[in-house]
Design an enzyme around this catalytic site. Structure first.
Site, PDB file in Angstrom:
ATOM      1  N   GLU A 136       0.872  -1.181   0.000  1.00  0.00           N
ATOM      2  CA  GLU A 136       0.000   0.000   0.000  1.00  0.00           C
ATOM      3  C   GLU A 136       0.903   1.223   0.000  1.00  0.00           C
ATOM      4  O   GLU A 136       1.886   1.280   0.746  1.00  0.00           O
ATOM      5  CB  GLU A 136      -0.873  -0.021   1.264  1.00  0.00           C
ATOM      6  N   GLU A 141      -2.394  11.964   2.560  1.00  0.00           N
ATOM      7  CA  GLU A 141      -3.160  11.457   3.695  1.00  0.00           C
ATOM      8  C   GLU A 141      -2.892  12.296   4.943  1.00  0.00           C
ATOM      9  O   GLU A 141      -1.790  12.798   5.157  1.00  0.00           O
ATOM     10  CB  GLU A 141      -2.781  10.000   3.985  1.00  0.00           C
TER      11      GLU A 141
END
Ligand code: NAG
Ligand code: NAG
Length: 339
Positions: A136, A141
């Protein structure tokens, strides 16, 4: 066609030598084709957030997305910021139908979700095996009132990164989600030291461009606020179809070191989501400025839809480039076949 050994080896050497060269466009996602290239994820939020992910028709009728082109010409993705007293708010999470192994992923954003309780992410998620076997890559974010973007990799054991080759701040070096010293699911993380790389500051500046290059050697991320985007990544540039990361200087994040990127990152979907509270925004609520607004994140987002009006994405485009026919992949495949 089966190539003879000498030819194959020569082809391999020749093509590898030019592997770092030209990126050419393979996919461009904009408001005109986005919803036919991305699929709505409707399972319960795996990160335990206070959201219910809607399917396309429901999201469209609830006006959480705009399927017709907007005045802004951008892809619009939001969550419910109007219903009073709602424990779980409707939101959206979308995965690209296509998956990628290597390439250059260029996100041009006008606006990102922000606000207390809000946890948005733009990321690449390895598919086809139990998480995090195929990796990932979290590109954009952060949570709550965060101002500095967090970039993180999540892998199985055996992927650690060096602390040099980038301008960001290294938070954690082991990408293994099971490293208990760092904390469960932390992964390896680099923070952008620039305020305005995330949240309200980013939006106030009209957003910016984030480019992520995935090669066998490194995963590198560059960020430019609006006004400082390289000409070759501006939509009007004539060289926009052949971006060259070697001209962009030191990236803000470079994940490289004791990590076999080919083995740890495979078949990745591009993902956009916006969740509320959950494993990150909820768990860290009491540590930040948002704590003054309510005792818990869950209590806040339930009763304060008016605090969520900035929790939307306006995406100008996502462009994916891969190294051209002279690139590394061709060389490898030919060699394997021939030898
Ligand atoms: C876990 O992470 C810490 C901090 O990055 C590191 O010192 C340690 O070596 C890691 N543990 C293993 C088993 O790799
Ligand atoms: C965020 O960016 C600002 C401005 O560069 C910097 O002063 C601050 O230390 C950064 N914060 C974090 C948590 O990295």
């Amino acid at each position: 066609m089966r190539l003879s050994q000498p030819t194959t080896l020569a082809t391999f050497l020749l093509t590898s030598r030019f592997a770092a060269a030209a990126y050419t466009p393979v996919d461009t996602f904009t408001s005109t084709n986005f919803f036919s290239a991305f699929k709505f994820f409707t399972d319960p939020d795996p990160t335990n957030g206070q959201v219910t992910y809607l399917d396309l028709p429901t999201a469209a009728t609830s006006t959480l997305i705009a399927t017709a082109p907007q005045a802004s010409n951008a892809i619009y993705l939001s969550l419910d910021s109007t219903t009073p007293s709602l424990p779980k708010r409707p939101s959206v999470r979308l995965n690209s139908l296509k998956t990628y192994n290597k390439g250059l992923f260029v996100l041009d954003l006008q606006h990102m979700p922000t606000g207390c309780g809000v946890w948005p992410a733009f990321w690449l998620l390895g598919t086809g095996a139990t998480w995090p076997i195929n990796g990932e890559i979290d590109i954009v974010e952060g949570v709550n009132n965060q101002r500095n973007n967090s970039m993180t990799l999540h892998t199985t054991a055996g992927c650690r990164i060096r602390s040099e080759g980038f301008t960001g701040h290294l938070d954690t070096a082991d990408c293994d989600v099971n490293n208990a010293t760092q904390g469960k699911n932390m992964g390896c993380g680099i923070r952008n030291p620039a305020a305005g790389s995330f949240g309200a500051g980013f939006n106030a500046n009209g957003g910016g461009v984030v480019a992520t290059e995935v090669t066998s050697q490194a995963i590198s991320i560059w960020f430019w606020p609006r006004g400082a985007v390289p000409a070759e990544l501006s939509p009007s540039s004539s060289s926009a179809t052949t971006p060259d990361p070697s001209k962009w200087g030191t990236p803000v994040a470079r994940f490289a070191g004791d990590c076999d990127i080919d083995a740890h990152f495979k078949d990745m979907q591009i993902v956009f989501d916006t969740t509320l509270c959950g494993d990150w925004a909820g768990q860290t609520w009491t540590k930040g400025e948002c704590a003054a607004k309510a005792p818990t994140c869950e209590a806040y987002v339930k009763d304060h839809p008016e605090g969520l009006t900035e929790a939307y994405w306006l995406v100008n485009s996502v462009k994916v480039f891969e190294q051209g026919q002279g690139g590394k992949k061709v060389g490898r495949r030919e060699r394997r076949r021939g030898l």
